[in-house]
Design a protein around this motif. Structure first.
Motif, PDB file in Angstrom:
ATOM      1  N   HIS A  45       6.262   2.659   0.763  1.00  0.00           N
ATOM      2  CA  HIS A  45       7.149   3.573   0.180  1.00  0.00           C
ATOM      3  C   HIS A  45       8.086   4.352   1.077  1.00  0.00           C
ATOM      4  O   HIS A  45       9.175   4.325   0.806  1.00  0.00           O
ATOM      5  N   LEU A  46       7.604   4.395   2.242  1.00  0.00           N
ATOM      6  CA  LEU A  46       8.376   4.930   3.417  1.00  0.00           C
ATOM      7  C   LEU A  46       9.356   3.814   3.809  1.00  0.00           C
ATOM      8  O   LEU A  46      10.590   4.321   4.202  1.00  0.00           O
ATOM      9  N   TRP A  47       8.988   2.437   3.697  1.00  0.00           N
ATOM     10  CA  TRP A  47      10.052   1.428   4.122  1.00  0.00           C
ATOM     11  C   TRP A  47      11.289   1.380   3.189  1.00  0.00           C
ATOM     12  O   TRP A  47      12.339   1.497   3.501  1.00  0.00           O
ATOM     13  N   ILE A  48      10.753   1.518   1.755  1.00  0.00           N
ATOM     14  CA  ILE A  48      11.718   1.422   0.806  1.00  0.00           C
ATOM     15  C   ILE A  48      12.778   2.509   0.971  1.00  0.00           C
ATOM     16  O   ILE A  48      13.977   2.687   1.008  1.00  0.00           O
ATOM     17  N   SER A  49      12.300   3.800   1.271  1.00  0.00           N
ATOM     18  CA  SER A  49      12.913   5.196   1.045  1.00  0.00           C
ATOM     19  C   SER A  49      13.859   5.120   2.310  1.00  0.00           C
ATOM     20  O   SER A  49      14.889   5.392   2.532  1.00  0.00           O
ATOM     21  N   PHE A  50      13.382   4.444   3.764  1.00  0.00           N
ATOM     22  CA  PHE A  50      14.249   4.730   4.861  1.00  0.00           C
ATOM     23  C   PHE A  50      15.305   3.645   4.742  1.00  0.00           C
ATOM     24  O   PHE A  50      16.366   4.036   5.225  1.00  0.00           O
ATOM     25  N   ALA A  51      15.030   2.338   4.176  1.00  0.00           N
ATOM     26  CA  ALA A  51      15.910   1.587   4.135  1.00  0.00           C
ATOM     27  C   ALA A  51      17.238   1.936   2.939  1.00  0.00           C
ATOM     28  O   ALA A  51      18.295   1.832   3.212  1.00  0.00           O
TER      29      ALA A  51
ATOM     30  N   ARG B  90      18.881  15.239   4.785  1.00  0.00           N
ATOM     31  CA  ARG B  90      17.578  15.931   4.115  1.00  0.00           C
ATOM     32  C   ARG B  90      17.550  15.838   2.698  1.00  0.00           C
ATOM     33  O   ARG B  90      16.379  15.402   2.016  1.00  0.00           O
ATOM     34  N   THR B  91      18.529  16.304   1.858  1.00  0.00           N
ATOM     35  CA  THR B  91      18.476  16.347   0.513  1.00  0.00           C
ATOM     36  C   THR B  91      18.471  14.864   0.090  1.00  0.00           C
ATOM     37  O   THR B  91      17.732  14.615  -0.800  1.00  0.00           O
ATOM     38  N   ALA B  92      19.265  13.984   0.661  1.00  0.00           N
ATOM     39  CA  ALA B  92      19.031  12.617   0.156  1.00  0.00           C
ATOM     40  C   ALA B  92      17.652  11.906   0.389  1.00  0.00           C
ATOM     41  O   ALA B  92      17.160  11.143  -0.371  1.00  0.00           O
ATOM     42  N   SER B  93      17.129  12.171   1.568  1.00  0.00           N
ATOM     43  CA  SER B  93      15.594  11.859   1.690  1.00  0.00           C
ATOM     44  C   SER B  93      14.733  12.296   0.878  1.00  0.00           C
ATOM     45  O   SER B  93      13.902  11.388   0.408  1.00  0.00           O
ATOM     46  N   VAL B  94      14.673  13.362   0.543  1.00  0.00           N
ATOM     47  CA  VAL B  94      13.754  14.152  -0.498  1.00  0.00           C
ATOM     48  C   VAL B  94      14.012  13.512  -1.665  1.00  0.00           C
ATOM     49  O   VAL B  94      12.949  13.081  -2.479  1.00  0.00           O
ATOM     50  N   GLN B  95      15.148  13.210  -2.329  1.00  0.00           N
ATOM     51  CA  GLN B  95      15.566  12.807  -3.586  1.00  0.00           C
ATOM     52  C   GLN B  95      14.926  11.469  -3.555  1.00  0.00           C
ATOM     53  O   GLN B  95      14.531  10.861  -4.587  1.00  0.00           O
ATOM     54  N   VAL B  96      15.178  10.567  -2.620  1.00  0.00           N
ATOM     55  CA  VAL B  96      14.993   9.158  -2.569  1.00  0.00           C
ATOM     56  C   VAL B  96      13.310   8.998  -2.338  1.00  0.00           C
ATOM     57  O   VAL B  96      12.838   8.253  -3.378  1.00  0.00           O
ATOM     58  N   VAL B  97      12.718   9.581  -1.778  1.00  0.00           N
ATOM     59  CA  VAL B  97      11.284   9.395  -1.679  1.00  0.00           C
ATOM     60  C   VAL B  97      10.643  10.026  -2.868  1.00  0.00           C
ATOM     61  O   VAL B  97       9.566   9.263  -3.187  1.00  0.00           O
ATOM     62  N   ALA B  98      11.137  11.112  -3.416  1.00  0.00           N
ATOM     63  CA  ALA B  98      10.569  11.283  -4.982  1.00  0.00           C
ATOM     64  C   ALA B  98      10.793  10.150  -5.962  1.00  0.00           C
ATOM     65  O   ALA B  98      10.013  10.034  -6.830  1.00  0.00           O
ATOM     66  N   THR B  99      11.967   9.672  -5.870  1.00  0.00           N
ATOM     67  CA  THR B  99      12.310   8.876  -6.807  1.00  0.00           C
ATOM     68  C   THR B  99      11.769   7.218  -6.695  1.00  0.00           C
ATOM     69  O   THR B  99      11.831   6.725  -7.556  1.00  0.00           O
ATOM     70  N   ALA B 100      11.612   6.919  -5.432  1.00  0.00           N
ATOM     71  CA  ALA B 100      10.943   5.642  -5.159  1.00  0.00           C
ATOM     72  C   ALA B 100       9.681   5.199  -5.956  1.00  0.00           C
ATOM     73  O   ALA B 100       9.085   4.164  -5.651  1.00  0.00           O
ATOM     74  N   ALA B 101       8.817   6.244  -6.405  1.00  0.00           N
ATOM     75  CA  ALA B 101       8.009   5.767  -7.306  1.00  0.00           C
ATOM     76  C   ALA B 101       8.131   4.934  -8.329  1.00  0.00           C
ATOM     77  O   ALA B 101       7.357   4.189  -9.009  1.00  0.00           O
ATOM     78  N   LEU B 102       9.454   4.952  -8.813  1.00  0.00           N
ATOM     79  CA  LEU B 102       9.933   4.203  -9.962  1.00  0.00           C
ATOM     80  C   LEU B 102      10.047   2.622  -9.567  1.00  0.00           C
ATOM     81  O   LEU B 102      10.449   1.714 -10.495  1.00  0.00           O
ATOM     82  N   ALA B 103       9.944   2.206  -8.125  1.00  0.00           N
ATOM     83  CA  ALA B 103       9.860   1.083  -7.705  1.00  0.00           C
ATOM     84  C   ALA B 103       8.941  -0.056  -8.193  1.00  0.00           C
ATOM     85  O   ALA B 103       9.171  -1.169  -8.644  1.00  0.00           O
TER      86      ALA B 103
ATOM     87  N   PHE C 132       8.651  -0.061 -11.499  1.00  0.00           N
ATOM     88  CA  PHE C 132       9.052  -0.786 -12.556  1.00  0.00           C
ATOM     89  C   PHE C 132       9.656  -2.362 -12.221  1.00  0.00           C
ATOM     90  O   PHE C 132       9.473  -3.084 -13.440  1.00  0.00           O
ATOM     91  N   VAL C 133       9.693  -2.671 -11.115  1.00  0.00           N
ATOM     92  CA  VAL C 133      10.317  -4.000 -10.799  1.00  0.00           C
ATOM     93  C   VAL C 133       9.458  -4.461  -9.710  1.00  0.00           C
ATOM     94  O   VAL C 133      10.064  -5.464  -8.979  1.00  0.00           O
ATOM     95  N   ASN C 134       8.218  -4.215  -9.769  1.00  0.00           N
ATOM     96  CA  ASN C 134       7.217  -4.751  -8.798  1.00  0.00           C
ATOM     97  C   ASN C 134       7.594  -4.676  -7.320  1.00  0.00           C
ATOM     98  O   ASN C 134       7.610  -5.689  -6.532  1.00  0.00           O
ATOM     99  N   GLY C 135       8.558  -3.513  -7.066  1.00  0.00           N
ATOM    100  CA  GLY C 135       9.052  -3.147  -5.760  1.00  0.00           C
ATOM    101  C   GLY C 135       7.909  -2.483  -4.725  1.00  0.00           C
ATOM    102  O   GLY C 135       8.144  -2.281  -3.680  1.00  0.00           O
ATOM    103  N   GLY C 136       6.790  -2.186  -4.912  1.00  0.00           N
ATOM    104  CA  GLY C 136       5.787  -1.519  -4.219  1.00  0.00           C
ATOM    105  C   GLY C 136       5.877  -0.172  -4.164  1.00  0.00           C
ATOM    106  O   GLY C 136       6.518   0.548  -4.975  1.00  0.00           O
ATOM    107  N   GLY C 137       5.079   0.283  -3.200  1.00  0.00           N
ATOM    108  CA  GLY C 137       5.365   1.855  -3.065  1.00  0.00           C
ATOM    109  C   GLY C 137       4.217   2.499  -3.887  1.00  0.00           C
ATOM    110  O   GLY C 137       3.492   1.916  -4.484  1.00  0.00           O
ATOM    111  N   LEU C 138       4.161   3.798  -3.695  1.00  0.00           N
ATOM    112  CA  LEU C 138       3.014   4.832  -4.326  1.00  0.00           C
ATOM    113  C   LEU C 138       3.130   4.818  -5.779  1.00  0.00           C
ATOM    114  O   LEU C 138       1.955   4.877  -6.307  1.00  0.00           O
ATOM    115  N   GLY C 139       4.388   4.453  -6.397  1.00  0.00           N
ATOM    116  CA  GLY C 139       4.494   4.192  -7.909  1.00  0.00           C
ATOM    117  C   GLY C 139       3.299   3.187  -8.428  1.00  0.00           C
ATOM    118  O   GLY C 139       3.026   3.247  -9.733  1.00  0.00           O
TER     119      GLY C 139
END
Length: 242
Positions: free
Chosen positions: A37-43, A159-172, A174-181
């Motif tokens: 999750h952190l890697w996806i968000s950071f990238a 800061r705004t982009a990071s928080v939005q991305v971290v929260a939305t990365a749970a949708l990964a 859906f396409v077998n992208g990993g993460g907490l989702g």
């Protein structure tokens, strides 16, 4: 079980699930998913910065393109992240983390671009005139004067982009992208009666991570914002509230 008993039971299951050490350390457990999750968000945020910051800084420096910034921000915000996650895997990109990173990068662009542009435009005109009077070229003016003064705005956008991305990365998931989702998705696969606690635990993990990132970056943003600018922002907030 009554209507009040179901939520209480799910909370108890979530606490039990989170207290199981194997759910943390096993392959595909919380620690593995957190790292993904952190890697996806950071990238995604890094890619968004590489695209949005140069454009926003240059447009702010030139004093043109305000309408372009608004247009790009509105267009990228109008594109649903789920739609991108559905379309990108069907292209040559394929499934996995790459389409997730690209989709989230698009989602990160609006706050990064808007704040970069605003940060340069908010520079005191007298500081620009003084720099030009010293013989600085346009590029030197941007890198030595405007960019340092725009850093607090860049931090706000980051800061705004990071928080939005971290929260939305749970949708990964859906396409077998990993993460907490993936934890939430696996819980739904078990059914609400069995996996309800796991679903709630996954949602709590995503929420706690997003709030932690928000708090950490808020401290960084405060540290990067000079005290006079902090007071000016507070004054503008009071005026807007009034």
């Amino acid at each position: 079980m009554d209507e009040r008993g179901a939520p209480v039971n799910a909370i108890g299951q979530a606490v039990t699930w989170l207290n199981d050490p194997l759910n943390w350390t096993n392959p595909g457990g919380i620690l593995d998913r957190l790292g993904e999750h952190l890697w996806i968000s950071f990238a995604a945020v890094l890619l968004g910065c590489l695209v949005a910051w140069p454009i926003g800084l240059w447009l702010g420096h030139s004093g043109r393109g305000g309408g372009v910034v608004v247009l790009v921000s509105n267009v990228t915000l109008a594109i649903p992240t789920v739609a991108l996650l559905t379309i990108l895997p069907l292209t040559a990109i394929g499934f996995g983390q790459r389409p997730v990173i690209l989709a989230l990068a698009v989602f990160a662009v609006p706050p990064l671009l808007a704040n970069a542009y605003t940060g340069v435009r908010e520079v005191d005109p007298e500081a620009r005139d003084a720099a030009r009077g010293m013989g600085l070229s346009g590029g030197q003016l941007l890198t030595r004067v405007e960019l340092p003064l725009a850093v607090p705005y860049l931090a706000t956008g980051f800061r705004t982009a990071s928080v939005q991305v971290v929260a939305t990365a749970a949708l990964a998931s859906f396409v077998n992208g990993g993460g907490l989702g993936q934890i939430i998705s696996a819980g739904f696969g078990l059914g609400m009666s069995v996996g309800g606690g796991q679903i709630l635990a996954g949602a709590l993990l995503v929420a706690v991570l997003a709030l932690s990132i928000e708090g950490l970056l808020a401290l960084v943003e405060r540290a990067l914002t000079p005290r006079p600018l902090r007071r000016a922002r507070r004054t503008r907030r009071r005026v807007a509230t009034a």
